[in-house]
Scaffold this motif. Structure first.
Motif, PDB file in Angstrom:
ATOM      1  N   LEU A  87       0.849  -1.193   0.000  1.00 60.10           N
ATOM      2  CA  LEU A  87       0.000   0.000   0.000  1.00 60.10           C
ATOM      3  C   LEU A  87       0.884   1.243   0.000  1.00 60.10           C
ATOM      4  CD1 LEU A  87      -2.879   1.175   0.204  1.00 60.10           C
ATOM      5  CD2 LEU A  87      -2.636   1.087   2.698  1.00 60.10           C
ATOM      6  N   LEU A  88       0.569   2.186  -0.878  1.00 51.58           N
ATOM      7  CA  LEU A  88       1.397   3.398  -1.051  1.00 51.58           C
ATOM      8  C   LEU A  88       2.857   2.987  -1.295  1.00 51.58           C
ATOM      9  CD1 LEU A  88      -0.077   5.593   1.831  1.00 51.58           C
ATOM     10  CD2 LEU A  88      -0.737   5.609  -0.580  1.00 51.58           C
ATOM     11  N   SER A  89       3.016   1.986  -2.134  1.00 51.05           N
ATOM     12  CA  SER A  89       4.336   1.375  -2.348  1.00 51.05           C
ATOM     13  C   SER A  89       5.371   2.380  -2.825  1.00 51.05           C
ATOM     14  CB  SER A  89       4.235   0.245  -3.374  1.00 51.05           C
ATOM     15  OG  SER A  89       3.315  -0.705  -2.952  1.00 51.05           O
ATOM     16  N   ARG A  90       4.967   3.231  -3.749  1.00 55.87           N
ATOM     17  CA  ARG A  90       5.935   4.181  -4.312  1.00 55.87           C
ATOM     18  C   ARG A  90       6.446   5.141  -3.235  1.00 55.87           C
ATOM     19  NH1 ARG A  90       4.958   5.331 -10.262  1.00 55.87           N
ATOM     20  NH2 ARG A  90       6.083   3.368 -10.261  1.00 55.87           N
ATOM     21  N   VAL A  91       5.521   5.647  -2.410  1.00 50.00           N
ATOM     22  CA  VAL A  91       5.906   6.558  -1.322  1.00 50.00           C
ATOM     23  C   VAL A  91       6.793   5.815  -0.319  1.00 50.00           C
ATOM     24  CG1 VAL A  91       5.050   7.940   0.609  1.00 50.00           C
ATOM     25  CG2 VAL A  91       3.833   7.964  -1.584  1.00 50.00           C
ATOM     26  N   ALA A  92       6.377   4.592   0.028  1.00 47.21           N
ATOM     27  CA  ALA A  92       7.169   3.796   0.975  1.00 47.21           C
ATOM     28  C   ALA A  92       8.554   3.503   0.409  1.00 47.21           C
ATOM     29  CB  ALA A  92       6.433   2.502   1.300  1.00 47.21           C
ATOM     30  N   GLY A  93       8.641   3.262  -0.898  1.00 46.67           N
ATOM     31  CA  GLY A  93       9.943   3.033  -1.527  1.00 46.67           C
ATOM     32  C   GLY A  93      10.824   4.268  -1.461  1.00 46.67           C
ATOM     33  N   PRO A 157       6.278  -0.474 -10.901  1.00 53.28           N
ATOM     34  CA  PRO A 157       4.965  -0.787 -10.314  1.00 53.28           C
ATOM     35  C   PRO A 157       5.125  -1.727  -9.116  1.00 53.28           C
ATOM     36  CG  PRO A 157       4.890  -0.974 -12.707  1.00 53.28           C
ATOM     37  CD  PRO A 157       6.337  -0.773 -12.327  1.00 53.28           C
ATOM     38  N   PRO A 158       4.115  -1.785  -8.218  1.00 51.53           N
ATOM     39  CA  PRO A 158       4.288  -2.475  -6.934  1.00 51.53           C
ATOM     40  C   PRO A 158       4.464  -3.981  -7.009  1.00 51.53           C
ATOM     41  CG  PRO A 158       2.021  -1.790  -7.214  1.00 51.53           C
ATOM     42  CD  PRO A 158       2.796  -1.183  -8.339  1.00 51.53           C
ATOM     43  N   GLY A 159       4.208  -4.602  -8.141  1.00 47.05           N
ATOM     44  CA  GLY A 159       4.420  -6.044  -8.262  1.00 47.05           C
ATOM     45  C   GLY A 159       3.228  -6.855  -7.786  1.00 47.05           C
ATOM     46  N   ARG A 160       3.491  -8.101  -7.434  1.00 48.59           N
ATOM     47  CA  ARG A 160       2.434  -9.040  -7.034  1.00 48.59           C
ATOM     48  C   ARG A 160       1.976  -8.777  -5.599  1.00 48.59           C
ATOM     49  NH1 ARG A 160       1.532 -10.314 -12.099  1.00 48.59           N
ATOM     50  NH2 ARG A 160       3.213 -11.482 -13.057  1.00 48.59           N
ATOM     51  N   PHE A 161       0.744  -9.214  -5.317  1.00 49.26           N
ATOM     52  CA  PHE A 161       0.174  -9.198  -3.966  1.00 49.26           C
ATOM     53  C   PHE A 161       0.224  -7.796  -3.344  1.00 49.26           C
ATOM     54  CE2 PHE A 161       2.677 -13.217  -4.474  1.00 49.26           C
ATOM     55  CZ  PHE A 161       1.609 -13.987  -4.915  1.00 49.26           C
ATOM     56  N   ALA A 162      -0.057  -6.789  -4.115  1.00 50.03           N
ATOM     57  CA  ALA A 162       0.009  -5.416  -3.621  1.00 50.03           C
ATOM     58  C   ALA A 162      -1.392  -4.818  -3.562  1.00 50.03           C
ATOM     59  CB  ALA A 162       0.910  -4.566  -4.512  1.00 50.03           C
ATOM     60  N   LEU A 163      -1.718  -4.198  -2.420  1.00 46.92           N
ATOM     61  CA  LEU A 163      -3.014  -3.533  -2.291  1.00 46.92           C
ATOM     62  C   LEU A 163      -3.148  -2.382  -3.283  1.00 46.92           C
ATOM     63  CD1 LEU A 163      -3.683  -3.398   1.561  1.00 46.92           C
ATOM     64  CD2 LEU A 163      -4.905  -4.720  -0.167  1.00 46.92           C
ATOM     65  N   SER A 165      -2.421  -2.330  -6.355  1.00 49.96           N
ATOM     66  CA  SER A 165      -3.018  -2.851  -7.589  1.00 49.96           C
ATOM     67  C   SER A 165      -4.490  -3.181  -7.365  1.00 49.96           C
ATOM     68  CB  SER A 165      -2.269  -4.111  -8.042  1.00 49.96           C
ATOM     69  OG  SER A 165      -0.909  -3.810  -8.280  1.00 49.96           O
ATOM     70  N   ALA A 166      -4.807  -3.821  -6.226  1.00 44.97           N
ATOM     71  CA  ALA A 166      -6.192  -4.216  -5.937  1.00 44.97           C
ATOM     72  C   ALA A 166      -7.098  -3.002  -5.802  1.00 44.97           C
ATOM     73  CB  ALA A 166      -6.229  -5.054  -4.665  1.00 44.97           C
ATOM     74  N   LEU A 167      -6.558  -1.911  -5.267  1.00 46.66           N
ATOM     75  CA  LEU A 167      -7.361  -0.698  -5.049  1.00 46.66           C
ATOM     76  C   LEU A 167      -7.298   0.260  -6.232  1.00 46.66           C
ATOM     77  CD1 LEU A 167      -6.362  -0.034  -1.315  1.00 46.66           C
ATOM     78  CD2 LEU A 167      -8.481  -1.068  -2.170  1.00 46.66           C
ATOM     79  N   GLY A 168      -6.569  -0.116  -7.267  1.00 46.65           N
ATOM     80  CA  GLY A 168      -6.469   0.743  -8.442  1.00 46.65           C
ATOM     81  C   GLY A 168      -5.569   1.945  -8.234  1.00 46.65           C
ATOM     82  N   LEU A 169      -4.642   1.861  -7.257  1.00 47.08           N
ATOM     83  CA  LEU A 169      -3.744   2.986  -6.977  1.00 47.08           C
ATOM     84  C   LEU A 169      -2.447   2.910  -7.771  1.00 47.08           C
ATOM     85  CD1 LEU A 169      -4.153   3.105  -3.087  1.00 47.08           C
ATOM     86  CD2 LEU A 169      -5.277   4.539  -4.800  1.00 47.08           C
ATOM     87  N   ALA A 170      -2.231   1.767  -8.431  1.00 45.66           N
ATOM     88  CA  ALA A 170      -0.988   1.587  -9.197  1.00 45.66           C
ATOM     89  C   ALA A 170      -1.285   1.782 -10.671  1.00 45.66           C
ATOM     90  CB  ALA A 170      -0.423   0.195  -8.956  1.00 45.66           C
ATOM     91  N   PRO A 171      -0.284   2.236 -11.430  1.00 43.24           N
ATOM     92  CA  PRO A 171      -0.469   2.328 -12.872  1.00 43.24           C
ATOM     93  C   PRO A 171      -0.729   0.938 -13.435  1.00 43.24           C
ATOM     94  CG  PRO A 171       1.826   2.718 -12.278  1.00 43.24           C
ATOM     95  CD  PRO A 171       1.052   2.640 -11.007  1.00 43.24           C
TER      96      PRO A 171
END
Length: 195
Positions: A87-93, A157-163, A165-171
Motif C-alpha cells: 500500500l502506497l508502495s511508491r511513497v514507501a519506496g 509498479p508495486p508487483g504481485r500481492f500489492a493492495l 493494484s487491488a485498489l487501483g492505486l498503481a499504474p
C-alpha cells in the motif's frame, strides 16, 4: 523498392524480462520490509537506547536526536508494514531509499571522523567497548543494497500481492495477453521502404 525483413523498428523487452519484473519488485518490497520491521522492532522496546544510538553519531543537536531516536523505530515499522501489504508502495519506496541514504551518509561520516560506535541499526548502539572493532564497511554495503531496493520499489509498479493494484492505486501493467499479442506480430514480416 520494398524490402521485407523480420527486424522490428523498435526494440521490445523480451517476454521473460517483462514477466519477471513484477516479481523483482515484489521481492524488493518484501526484503526491504523485513529489514525495516526487524530494525524497528529491535529499537521500539528500548527507546532510551535508540536515542543514545542517534546521539552517538554526533550529527544532530540533542533535542533533534531525541526526536529521531523515539520516532525512527515507529517510522521503520510503519514503512515496513506498508511495503509488506503493497500500500502506497511508491511513497514507501522513496522514504525507504531516503532512510537508507541517510544511514549510509551517517555511517560514512562517523567512519571519516574516526568515531568508534555501533551503528545501532537493529537496536543497541552507542560507543563500542574496548577491543571491539566497528563494521562500517559492511554496514555501508548493506544499506547501499537496501537503498537500491528502495529505488526499485519507488521506480517500478508495486508487483504481485500489492493492495495498490487491488485498489487501483498503481499504474496499469500490461498483461501477458498483451505480450502474447505483440509476440504474435513477430510472425508478420515488417516492410519498409528502401530508398
Amino acid at each position: 523498392m520494398v524490402l521485407v525483413t523480420s527486424d522490428k523498428p523498435v526494440l521490445r523487452r523480451s517476454r521473460s524480462a517483462s514477466s519477471a519484473l513484477p516479481w523483482v519488485t515484489t521481492v524488493s518490497r518484501l526484503v526491504l520490509a523485513g529489514v525495516l520491521i526487524f530494525a524497528g522492532w529491535g529499537k521500539i522496546g528500548t527507546p532510551v537506547l535508540s536515542v543514545q544510538s542517534v546521539k552517538a553519531y554526533e550529527l544532530l543537536p540533542d533535542s533533534l536526536a531525541t526526536v529521531v531516536g523515539y520516532g525512527l523505530p515507529i517510522l521503520e515499522i510503519v514503512i515496513g508494514v506498508l511495503l509488506v501489504v503493497g500500500l502506497l508502495s511508491r511513497v514507501a519506496g522513496i522514504v525507504s531509499a531516503l532512510l537508507m541514504l541517510a544511514f549510509v551518509i551517517g555511517i560514512a561520516s562517523v567512519w571519516a571522523r574516526g568515531l568508534r560506535i555501533d551503528c545501532g541499526c537493529f537496536g543497541g548502539g552507542g560507543q563500542l567497548k574496548a577491543g571491539v572493532e566497528p563494521d562500517y564497511l559492511i554496514d555501508i554495503l548493506r544499506d547501499s543494497g537496501l537503498f537500491v531496493l528502495g529505488v526499485v520499489v519507488a521506480w517500478l509498479p508495486p508487483g504481485r500481492f500489492a493492495l495498490d493494484s487491488a485498489l487501483g492505486l498503481a499504474p496499469e501493467q500490461r498483461s501477458h495477453d498483451d505480450d502474447d499479442d505483440i509476440e504474435g506480430d513477430d510472425e508478420k514480416p515488417y516492410e519498409k521502404e528502401n530508398h
